[in-house]
Design a protein around this motif. Structure first.
Motif, short mmCIF file in Angstrom:
data_model
loop_
_atom_site.label_atom_id
_atom_site.label_comp_id
_atom_site.label_asym_id
_atom_site.label_seq_id
_atom_site.Cartn_x
_atom_site.Cartn_y
_atom_site.Cartn_z
N ASN A 66 0.82 -1.19 0.00
CA ASN A 66 0.00 0.00 0.00
C ASN A 66 0.86 1.25 0.00
O ASN A 66 1.99 1.24 0.46
N GLN A 67 0.28 2.32 -0.50
CA GLN A 67 0.99 3.59 -0.51
C GLN A 67 1.23 4.03 0.92
O GLN A 67 0.38 3.93 1.78
N SER A 68 2.41 4.51 1.17
CA SER A 68 2.80 4.86 2.53
C SER A 68 2.33 6.24 2.96
O SER A 68 2.56 6.65 4.08
N GLY A 69 1.68 6.97 2.07
CA GLY A 69 1.23 8.30 2.42
C GLY A 69 2.23 9.37 2.02
O GLY A 69 1.95 10.54 2.06
N ASN A 70 3.41 8.96 1.58
CA ASN A 70 4.42 9.95 1.18
C ASN A 70 4.65 9.92 -0.33
O ASN A 70 5.68 10.37 -0.80
N GLY A 71 3.69 9.38 -1.08
CA GLY A 71 3.83 9.33 -2.53
C GLY A 71 4.65 8.15 -3.00
O GLY A 71 5.03 8.10 -4.16
N ALA A 72 4.95 7.20 -2.12
CA ALA A 72 5.76 6.05 -2.50
C ALA A 72 5.02 5.19 -3.53
O ALA A 72 3.80 5.15 -3.56
N PHE A 73 5.81 4.50 -4.35
CA PHE A 73 5.22 3.64 -5.36
C PHE A 73 4.68 2.38 -4.73
O PHE A 73 5.16 1.90 -3.72
N GLN A 74 3.66 1.83 -5.38
CA GLN A 74 3.09 0.56 -5.01
C GLN A 74 3.51 -0.48 -6.04
O GLN A 74 3.85 -0.14 -7.16
N ALA A 75 3.45 -1.72 -5.64
CA ALA A 75 3.62 -2.79 -6.61
C ALA A 75 2.30 -2.93 -7.34
O ALA A 75 1.42 -3.69 -6.93
N LEU B 142 -1.42 11.36 -22.50
CA LEU B 142 -1.62 10.73 -21.21
C LEU B 142 -0.29 10.23 -20.64
O LEU B 142 0.03 10.44 -19.47
N ALA B 143 0.51 9.58 -21.49
CA ALA B 143 1.83 9.09 -21.06
C ALA B 143 2.70 10.27 -20.61
O ALA B 143 3.37 10.19 -19.57
N ARG B 144 2.69 11.34 -21.36
CA ARG B 144 3.47 12.53 -21.02
C ARG B 144 3.05 13.09 -19.66
O ARG B 144 3.90 13.41 -18.81
N SER C 241 5.01 11.58 -12.25
CA SER C 241 5.78 10.54 -11.56
C SER C 241 6.88 10.02 -12.49
O SER C 241 6.69 9.00 -13.16
N PRO C 242 8.01 10.70 -12.57
CA PRO C 242 9.06 10.35 -13.52
C PRO C 242 9.60 8.92 -13.40
O PRO C 242 10.06 8.36 -14.38
#
Length: 159
Positions: free
Chosen positions: A13-22, A85-87, A93-94
């Motif tokens: 789950n997202q950690s609340g700091n914008g971290a990526f999820q699997a 959309l991709a851009r 989220s680079p």
């Protein structure tokens, strides 16, 4: 549609700091193609969160809510151009790996996809051969391979 992982394991789950999820986001307006991709990915990566969207607006809402590590975007969507959309996703989220797909395949479209920030362009005629290795690469880069039970040949059970 959102598929939550089916097995217990480390939290994704997202950690609340914008971290990526699997997580993987499939953006495809053609329902049979979207369903087939969804099912293949769920079967190949049972612990991976799989999210799908049929249009650009839904895709961006899911993208912002889930911050997937991999996004597959069709170029031709009912309300958006997949390249735009991709851009947008790459700007937000680079580190997200974006792959662009289309039924049309030529060097010009592939170059446009790369210019939009896509890591790769895959023609729909090759998509089912390429999607599992692409996702495996994306999650490996994120260090999440220990979370997955990845069959050696995910298509074997479909034979």
């Amino acid at each position: 549609r959102l598929h939550e992982p089916t097995r217990n394991g480390p939290s994704m789950n997202q950690s609340g700091n914008g971290a990526f999820q699997a997580a993987v986001l499939i953006v495809e307006d053609h329902a049979p193609m979207r369903t087939a991709l969804y099912d293949l990915i769920r079967h190949s990566f049972p612990r991976l969160r799989v999210i799908d969207a049929y249009d650009g607006a839904t895709a961006l809402a899911h993208f912002d809510a889930h911050r997937p590590s991999f996004v597959l975007v069709d170029i031709n969507l009912p309300d958006a151009n997949g390249l735009d959309l991709a851009r947008t996703m790459k700007k937000r989220s680079p580190a997200t790996m974006v792959a662009v797909t289309s039924i049309e395949t030529n060097a010009h479209i592939a170059a446009q996809a790369r210019a939009a920030g896509a890591a790769v362009f895959v023609g729909k005629d090759e998509l089912f051969d390429e999607i599992v290795p692409l996702i495996r690469a994306a999650v490996t880069l994120r260090g999440w391979m220990d979370v997955f039970s990845v069959p050696a040949d995910p298509l074997q059970s479909y034979a």
